[in-house]
Design a protein around this motif. Structure first.
Motif, PDB file in Angstrom:
ATOM      1  N   PRO A   1     -46.754   9.337 -38.137  1.00  0.00           N
ATOM      2  CA  PRO A   1     -47.014   7.651 -38.202  1.00  0.00           C
ATOM      3  C   PRO A   1     -46.986   6.449 -39.215  1.00  0.00           C
ATOM      4  O   PRO A   1     -47.667   5.736 -39.548  1.00  0.00           O
ATOM      5  CB  PRO A   1     -47.640   8.086 -36.887  1.00  0.00           C
ATOM      6  CG  PRO A   1     -49.027   8.239 -37.911  1.00  0.00           C
ATOM      7  CD  PRO A   1     -48.188  10.191 -37.864  1.00  0.00           C
ATOM      8  N   HIS A   2     -46.259   6.787 -40.494  1.00  0.00           N
ATOM      9  CA  HIS A   2     -45.869   6.071 -41.230  1.00  0.00           C
ATOM     10  C   HIS A   2     -44.338   5.205 -41.873  1.00  0.00           C
ATOM     11  O   HIS A   2     -43.592   6.038 -41.257  1.00  0.00           O
ATOM     12  CB  HIS A   2     -46.324   6.304 -41.937  1.00  0.00           C
ATOM     13  CG  HIS A   2     -48.427   7.078 -42.442  1.00  0.00           C
ATOM     14  ND1 HIS A   2     -48.670   5.892 -42.101  1.00  0.00           N
ATOM     15  CD2 HIS A   2     -48.745   8.586 -42.204  1.00  0.00           C
ATOM     16  CE1 HIS A   2     -49.686   5.976 -42.086  1.00  0.00           C
ATOM     17  NE2 HIS A   2     -49.838   8.095 -42.236  1.00  0.00           N
TER      18      HIS A   2
ATOM     19  N   PHE B   1     -48.084   2.967 -37.589  1.00  0.00           N
ATOM     20  CA  PHE B   1     -47.991   3.100 -36.406  1.00  0.00           C
ATOM     21  C   PHE B   1     -49.194   3.776 -35.865  1.00  0.00           C
ATOM     22  O   PHE B   1     -49.585   5.326 -35.879  1.00  0.00           O
ATOM     23  CB  PHE B   1     -46.815   2.697 -35.740  1.00  0.00           C
ATOM     24  CG  PHE B   1     -45.870   3.791 -36.112  1.00  0.00           C
ATOM     25  CD1 PHE B   1     -46.733   4.916 -35.054  1.00  0.00           C
ATOM     26  CD2 PHE B   1     -45.247   3.759 -36.834  1.00  0.00           C
ATOM     27  CE1 PHE B   1     -45.166   6.091 -35.165  1.00  0.00           C
ATOM     28  CE2 PHE B   1     -44.382   5.391 -37.375  1.00  0.00           C
ATOM     29  CZ  PHE B   1     -44.589   5.762 -36.417  1.00  0.00           C
ATOM     30  N   ASP B   2     -49.643   3.416 -34.209  1.00  0.00           N
ATOM     31  CA  ASP B   2     -50.250   4.785 -33.338  1.00  0.00           C
ATOM     32  C   ASP B   2     -49.743   5.625 -33.141  1.00  0.00           C
ATOM     33  O   ASP B   2     -48.670   6.096 -33.064  1.00  0.00           O
ATOM     34  CB  ASP B   2     -50.066   4.363 -32.077  1.00  0.00           C
ATOM     35  CG  ASP B   2     -51.523   4.869 -31.342  1.00  0.00           C
ATOM     36  OD1 ASP B   2     -51.307   5.995 -31.136  1.00  0.00           O
ATOM     37  OD2 ASP B   2     -52.812   4.145 -30.943  1.00  0.00           O
TER      38      ASP B   2
ATOM     39  N   GLU C   1     -46.818  -4.664 -39.691  1.00  0.00           N
ATOM     40  CA  GLU C   1     -46.941  -3.008 -38.707  1.00  0.00           C
ATOM     41  C   GLU C   1     -46.830  -4.033 -37.514  1.00  0.00           C
ATOM     42  O   GLU C   1     -46.852  -3.242 -36.196  1.00  0.00           O
ATOM     43  CB  GLU C   1     -48.043  -2.867 -38.582  1.00  0.00           C
ATOM     44  CG  GLU C   1     -48.506  -1.782 -39.586  1.00  0.00           C
ATOM     45  CD  GLU C   1     -50.262  -1.450 -40.393  1.00  0.00           C
ATOM     46  OE1 GLU C   1     -50.177  -0.867 -41.475  1.00  0.00           O
ATOM     47  OE2 GLU C   1     -50.417  -2.172 -40.136  1.00  0.00           O
ATOM     48  N   ARG C   2     -47.110  -5.643 -36.943  1.00  0.00           N
ATOM     49  CA  ARG C   2     -47.974  -5.737 -35.720  1.00  0.00           C
ATOM     50  C   ARG C   2     -45.804  -5.728 -34.844  1.00  0.00           C
ATOM     51  O   ARG C   2     -46.649  -5.876 -34.161  1.00  0.00           O
ATOM     52  CB  ARG C   2     -48.190  -7.066 -36.738  1.00  0.00           C
ATOM     53  CG  ARG C   2     -49.024  -8.098 -34.977  1.00  0.00           C
ATOM     54  CD  ARG C   2     -49.411  -8.878 -35.091  1.00  0.00           C
ATOM     55  NE  ARG C   2     -48.932  -9.912 -36.254  1.00  0.00           N
ATOM     56  CZ  ARG C   2     -49.576 -10.220 -37.587  1.00  0.00           C
ATOM     57  NH1 ARG C   2     -50.424  -9.752 -37.766  1.00  0.00           N
ATOM     58  NH2 ARG C   2     -48.920 -11.114 -38.453  1.00  0.00           N
TER      59      ARG C   2
ATOM     60  N   ILE D   1     -43.944  -4.005 -34.621  1.00  0.00           N
ATOM     61  CA  ILE D   1     -42.905  -2.792 -34.468  1.00  0.00           C
ATOM     62  C   ILE D   1     -43.795  -2.422 -33.097  1.00  0.00           C
ATOM     63  O   ILE D   1     -43.454  -1.133 -32.457  1.00  0.00           O
ATOM     64  CB  ILE D   1     -43.590  -1.529 -35.773  1.00  0.00           C
ATOM     65  CG1 ILE D   1     -42.139  -0.860 -35.265  1.00  0.00           C
ATOM     66  CG2 ILE D   1     -44.386  -1.357 -35.786  1.00  0.00           C
ATOM     67  CD1 ILE D   1     -42.375   0.293 -35.914  1.00  0.00           C
ATOM     68  N   VAL D   2     -45.342  -2.912 -33.011  1.00  0.00           N
ATOM     69  CA  VAL D   2     -46.300  -2.262 -31.172  1.00  0.00           C
ATOM     70  C   VAL D   2     -45.137  -2.739 -30.098  1.00  0.00           C
ATOM     71  O   VAL D   2     -45.289  -1.994 -29.653  1.00  0.00           O
ATOM     72  CB  VAL D   2     -47.461  -2.245 -31.646  1.00  0.00           C
ATOM     73  CG1 VAL D   2     -48.048  -2.653 -30.359  1.00  0.00           C
ATOM     74  CG2 VAL D   2     -48.613  -2.400 -32.847  1.00  0.00           C
TER      75      VAL D   2
END
Length: 628
Positions: free
Chosen positions: A309-310, A275-276, A330-331, A333-334
């Motif tokens: 960030p993993h 993630f970012d 990943e999508r 969690i944003v």
């Protein structure tokens, strides 16, 4: 070693195939199923001594494998007692109707009856030979009872039938040796077929022998059915750790999460994602709550313990497009991290004390008032408790004033498990004393068995005061724990007080209970403090016995007045040391004899009205002893 199958025994397998079972309660259900089965099978003499049976479970099945089950119960002799001999024969020695009726009920003539001497005199008797039932006859009832006794909070129905279970049942595998037991359980007829992974192998798999079950499911069905609370959780932990290492981090392996994930997947495959890095400005506990609590992902940390960030998660399928699975994880969690960032930015800008008026509108318990009422009680109590814990009374009062304010924050509204942690963060940002900030988080400790204890004096003070207020308040309204029901977690609160006192060497006094009762406005309720003290001593008993203390020594200390848990524990240690001395047994025996003599003397004194004729004493020593 577990006994192997012989000519008198055969391996046994039962599998209940269902829709997806609740993951958090799955291990408990499975082990309760095994325990119930073993208890009932032993009582019916179907399990040989020393049998080592196995329980298997996955999201869609509960299974038991017994390597050796008796094919038939042992034959047994049953003695039946009839009428007394005096009533069984008349004056001429001829059998009466009582004797004839008893003989007829046994299916024999009177001459076949025997005589037995009992505590009620001599009676007629007859020994009946009873043939044991076969396992095929007994097992269906054993399984029905074992399933009925499972700890299921709420059972459900499905279809048009009346059968109830934790989830709808789709198949039943029931083998004794290589034979299917012809019966029906939970509305499903037994067969010799199981079913594999929902996607990898949805077709039926025939099981010829119980010992083949686990291997067939894994090799053919793509389903792992190890003991998922133990070996499979460890296996998943290894997968996650290896995946985290490939990303240059160390996975944060929470045992509870490992067990939950093990109950969610039948064919675990590790999936990594990221993630970012901008989200790392959030407090660690918020990121972990999103990853671990909401998504069941495993966070990664670098060598310094800082979050990366993993993450690593587990898929229940060996995908042909793993990159798509990664992007999907990943999508999702944003937006969750984005919401958390928004909440944190808004919460951290406001002062905790600005939320104090809102606590008066938030109900703690309808008969005990609002959280504002609780705050005022705990503030006064914390100041009094601080005198015994080595804490600063003013810091304790300040921490108690702010302790519940974060319940009104957006983040705690979204993540209730962060109560206290968010309060600590906001208090630190507000410039509160570091010990006050720490106490806001620590006053919830310990949250569960084996959890860490408060480390600061103010944290210990506030934890004790808050728990004492909850205990006395809930006891005062008659809502104390009963059986397995403990909606206010009073047992946990009581054990928390005991652990803080004993392990933290904190001088918690029983007298503090009277202060807590007074804060409730229950000064006249003299029995309330004693009732809560008794409850805490029961928690102390469980804690002490689990730690290996002797029950008789605990009872000896419990028979005298103590100041509190720490004093109680020190007395336990002192008595244990005394019992190890050479003269302990003689002194204990002498003390017991003296106690018995005095008890008898009190009884004799009552018998003659307590009047003593001192003129009857002949010796000076007798008169001196009487005077003393």
């Amino acid at each position: 070693m577990s006994p192997r199958a012989t000519s008198d025994t055969q391996p046994f397998l039962v599998e209940i195939g269902t829709e997806e079972l609740p993951p958090k309660s799955l291990p408990r259900l499975a082990h309760a199923f095994l325990e119930n089965f073993e208890t009932l099978a032993l009582s019916e003499n179907l399990l040989p001594p020393g049998a080592k049976n196995e329980v298997y479970f996955s999201p869609r099945r509960l299974a038991i494998y017994a390597p050796a089950l008796r094919l038939k119960q042992p034959d047994r002799e049953e003695e039946r007692l009839g009428p007394a001999v005096a009533a069984a024969f008349d004056a001429q020695g001829l059998p009466t109707k009582a004797a004839e009726g008893f003989a007829a009920s046994c299916g024999v003539g009177v001459q076949k009856l025997e005589r037995r001497q009992t505590d009620k005199g001599e009676r007629l008797a007859y020994t009946i030979h009873v043939s044991g039932d076969t396992a095929a006859e007994v097992l269906p009832d054993i399984l029905r009872e074992a399933l009925a006794k499972l700890p299921v909070a709420k059972r459900m129905r499905w279809g048009a039938g009346t059968v109830e279970f934790v989830r709808p049942v789709h198949w039943l595998l029931l083998l004794l040796g290589e034979k299917v037991l012809k019966t029906e359980l939970l509305g499903v007829k037994a067969g010799n077929k199981t079913y594999g992974h929902r996607f990898h192998h949805p077709a039926a798999i025939a099981v010829k022998r119980p010992a083949d079950y686990r291997r067939l499911l894994e090799k053919t069905g793509k389903v792992l059915v190890e003991d998922r609370a133990g070996s499979l959780a460890a296996r998943i932990g290894t997968l996650v750790a290896q995946a985290g290492k490939r990303l240059g981090g160390t996975a944060q392996l929470d045992p509870a999460l490992l067990q939950e994930v093990a109950a969610l997947v039948e064919w675990p495959v590790a999936v990594t994602g990221g993630f970012d890095a901008g989200f790392l400005s959030l407090p660690d506990e918020v990121i972990v709550a999103v990853l671990q609590g909401q998504q069941r992902y495993f966070p990664l940390r670098d060598k310094g313990g800082r979050l990366l960030p993993h993450f690593v998660t587990l898929s229940n399928i060996q995908s042909l497009k793993p990159a798509e699975v990664q992007r999907g994880n990943e999508r999702v969690i944003v937006p969750r991290l984005t919401d958390a960032m928004f909440f944190w930015q808004r919460d951290s800008k406001a002062r905790l004390e600005a939320r104090l008026p809102e606590l008066d509108k938030m109900i703690f318990q309808k008969e005990l008032g609002s959280y504002g009422d609780k705050r005022r009680r705990v503030s006064n109590l914390a100041e009094a408790v601080a005198g015994h814990t080595g804490g600063d009374p003013m810091l304790a009062r300040r921490a108690a004033t702010l302790a519940k304010c974060d319940l009104l924050s957006d983040l705690v509204g979204e993540f209730p498990e962060l109560q206290g942690s968010i309060g600590k963060r906001i208090a630190a940002a507000n410039g509160e004393d570091p010990e006050v900030a720490a106490a806001i988080e620590e006053h919830y400790l310990p949250r569960f068995a084996g959890d860490r204890l408060p480390e600061t004096p103010t944290g210990r003070t506030l934890a004790i005061a808050d728990k004492l207020d909850t205990l006395t308040g809930i006891f005062a309204i008659g809502q104390k724990p009963t059986g397995e029901k403990d909606p206010f977690a009073l047992r946990r609160a009581g054990l928390g007080i005991v652990r803080i006192a004993v392990e933290g060497k904190v001088d918690v006094r029983w007298s503090m209970l009277r202060d807590a009762v007074a804060e409730l406005g229950q000064q006249k309720n003299l029995a309330l403090a004693g009732e809560v003290e008794k409850f805490l001593i029961e928690r102390l008993r469980a804690y002490s016995l689990e730690a290996g203390r002797r029950a008789d020594i605990f009872e000896a200390v419990a028979s005298v007045a103590t100041r509190g848990p720490l004093d109680f524990q020190r007395r336990l240690a002192a008595v244990e040391s005394f019992m190890d001395t050479p003269g302990a047994k003689n002194l204990a025996a002498a003390n017991k004899r003296i106690a018995n003599i005095l008890r008898q003397a009190d009884q004799k004194k009552e018998d003659y009205g307590g009047r003593i004729d001192s003129s009857a004493y002949a010796e000076p020593q007798e008169r001196a002893l009487h005077a003393e």
